[in-house]
Design an enzyme around this catalytic site. Sequence first.
Site, mmCIF file in Angstrom:
data_model
loop_
_atom_site.group_PDB
_atom_site.id
_atom_site.type_symbol
_atom_site.label_atom_id
_atom_site.label_comp_id
_atom_site.label_asym_id
_atom_site.label_seq_id
_atom_site.Cartn_x
_atom_site.Cartn_y
_atom_site.Cartn_z
ATOM 1 N N LYS A 238 0.820 -1.214 0.000
ATOM 2 C CA LYS A 238 0.000 0.000 0.000
ATOM 3 C C LYS A 238 0.858 1.270 0.000
ATOM 4 O O LYS A 238 0.433 2.308 -0.470
ATOM 5 C CB LYS A 238 -0.940 0.025 1.212
ATOM 6 N N HIS B 261 0.218 -3.128 14.672
ATOM 7 C CA HIS B 261 0.865 -2.013 13.978
ATOM 8 C C HIS B 261 0.837 -0.840 14.937
ATOM 9 O O HIS B 261 -0.235 -0.372 15.314
ATOM 10 C CB HIS B 261 0.145 -1.671 12.673
ATOM 11 N N GLU C 40 5.997 -5.657 8.634
ATOM 12 C CA GLU C 40 5.372 -5.138 7.405
ATOM 13 C C GLU C 40 5.848 -3.709 7.116
ATOM 14 O O GLU C 40 5.050 -2.768 7.086
ATOM 15 C CB GLU C 40 3.848 -5.137 7.562
HETATM 16 N N1 PLP Z 1 0.904 -2.889 7.684
HETATM 17 C C1 PLP Z 1 -0.328 -2.383 7.754
HETATM 18 C C2 PLP Z 1 -1.454 -3.300 8.111
HETATM 19 C C3 PLP Z 1 -0.576 -1.025 7.496
HETATM 20 O O1 PLP Z 1 -1.817 -0.540 7.568
HETATM 21 C C4 PLP Z 1 0.528 -0.203 7.140
HETATM 22 C C5 PLP Z 1 0.337 1.221 6.873
HETATM 23 O O2 PLP Z 1 -0.722 1.774 6.904
HETATM 24 C C6 PLP Z 1 1.802 -0.792 7.030
HETATM 25 C C7 PLP Z 1 1.961 -2.122 7.331
HETATM 26 C C8 PLP Z 1 3.018 -0.006 6.636
HETATM 27 O O3 PLP Z 1 3.373 0.858 7.629
HETATM 28 P P1 PLP Z 1 4.686 1.756 7.536
HETATM 29 O O4 PLP Z 1 4.675 2.428 6.235
HETATM 30 O O5 PLP Z 1 4.561 2.660 8.689
HETATM 31 O O6 PLP Z 1 5.856 0.846 7.686
#
Ligand code: PLP
Length: 456
Positions: free
Chosen positions: A66, A195, A270
């Site tokens: 994402k 998270h 993640e």
């Molecule tokens: N995992 C989940 C379920 C998320 O919703 C997000 C970000 O919204 C991420 C991982 C990635 O987070 P980051 O960019 O802070 O590493």
Amino acid sequence: MKMNVSEKQRIRVMEGDWSPLSVGRHIVDGGLQEDPFYVMDVGEVVARYHTWRELMPRVEPFYAVKCNDDKLLVATLAALGTGFDCASKAEIELVTSIGVHPERIIFANPAKMASHIKYSARAGVDTMTFDSEAELMKIKQHMPHAQLVLRIRCDAAKARCPLGIKFGCDPVTEAPGLLKLAAVLGLQVIGVSFHVGSGTQETGVYLRAIQHSRAVFSLAADVGHANMRLLDIGGGFPGALHSDIREVSQVINGALETYFSDRSVRVIAEPGRYFAAAAYTLFAMVHSSRRVTQKDQEGVEQSHTMYFINVGVYGSFNCVLYDQFTCYTNEGVVAETIKPKCEKPQPCSVWGPSCDSKDCVLPNTFLPPLSTGDWLMFRDMGAYSLCITSAFNGFPVPKVRAVIDSSVWSVLKDLWPLSDSHFCRGDPMTGPQSADQPILPSPTGTPMPCLSHSTE
Ligand code: PLP
């Protein structure tokens, strides 16, 4: 593994000394470039992967698609061997289309659409998160063999984008009931995820979250989930060029030793921002300006210049609206002029090209006097930007010009099964020049191979 990168996305292999700035300068030097563009440095992603593996050898990164679904970034991480966190059917499609095995994917959206769950089942992506009864009922109906990961809530004291307000059950009051319901439904819970918030400002939160996870592992075993084997520590890691994951990695490694010393538990994370942010540098051109004089709060007249650039908050700077980009000094919008300027910086503001007055990139900043046609560079623009960009008001989404240092390329090319036919050679100065074909000379003046990956 078959490597598919969009036909339009070519990577320029760079020799000698170069930087995203020198590449950007070269692109605009001809005077033909008018649209904004990114320079994507593949080597930055590779370096970050190695740093991660060195500092947290026990934690397998599953890149959060994402954050930036640019196929080149996803393909680079796939070649390096990361897993992937997908939040939707389309993200699963993208990652599997690159040849990633479904076992390397976690469907980490706790609230999924039924059709996406069915697709996940067909694609062989068995591992998915949940945090509610409704989700359990849906999974029971559409994918009873799923390997479930309970998302718990544990929020950092300060984060750029807190996620706990939307996802994650309370580990004490809600987790026991959900674990019991899953057992009654005959569903398999195999792990816990959390998270702490994206762009977290507090490293100690990982210790608290891992401690809660340990307690939930025990609870799960007590209600019959005998095969608890996955801990997913989510994202939240910093992504800016000069940020460091040393401190957070020490907290995480220590917490894992304390609460999960049993190596039979697999630990994944993640990270999104960590891999995506620094690899993309955005270049934007000043196309107009307006000198204004306004009275300040004390009634004193202050003059200030408004600069209009060719990309704004409905384009790449959507992160100003959605990702609280300006609030942080270490990971905020910082405009740099790409040509050295000796004049003193003056008070100014930087605006996007649309006709909307909300389209303000930097309301209050200092830059040396700029002219129409001057270019600005914005670093750390790879996270939560490109993937949300719109062409509102008819202004184009910036193209990505990808580069890789030849030393990195010589290692990576063995991981990418490409034949010689994927290289096109020629004098880069006289080669075709279009937005889709970034043709740059090497700083040494020698022609460089242009790598084009076929989609088929
Ligand atoms: N995992 C989940 C379920 C998320 O919703 C997000 C970000 O919204 C991420 C991982 C990635 O987070 P980051 O960019 O802070 O590493």
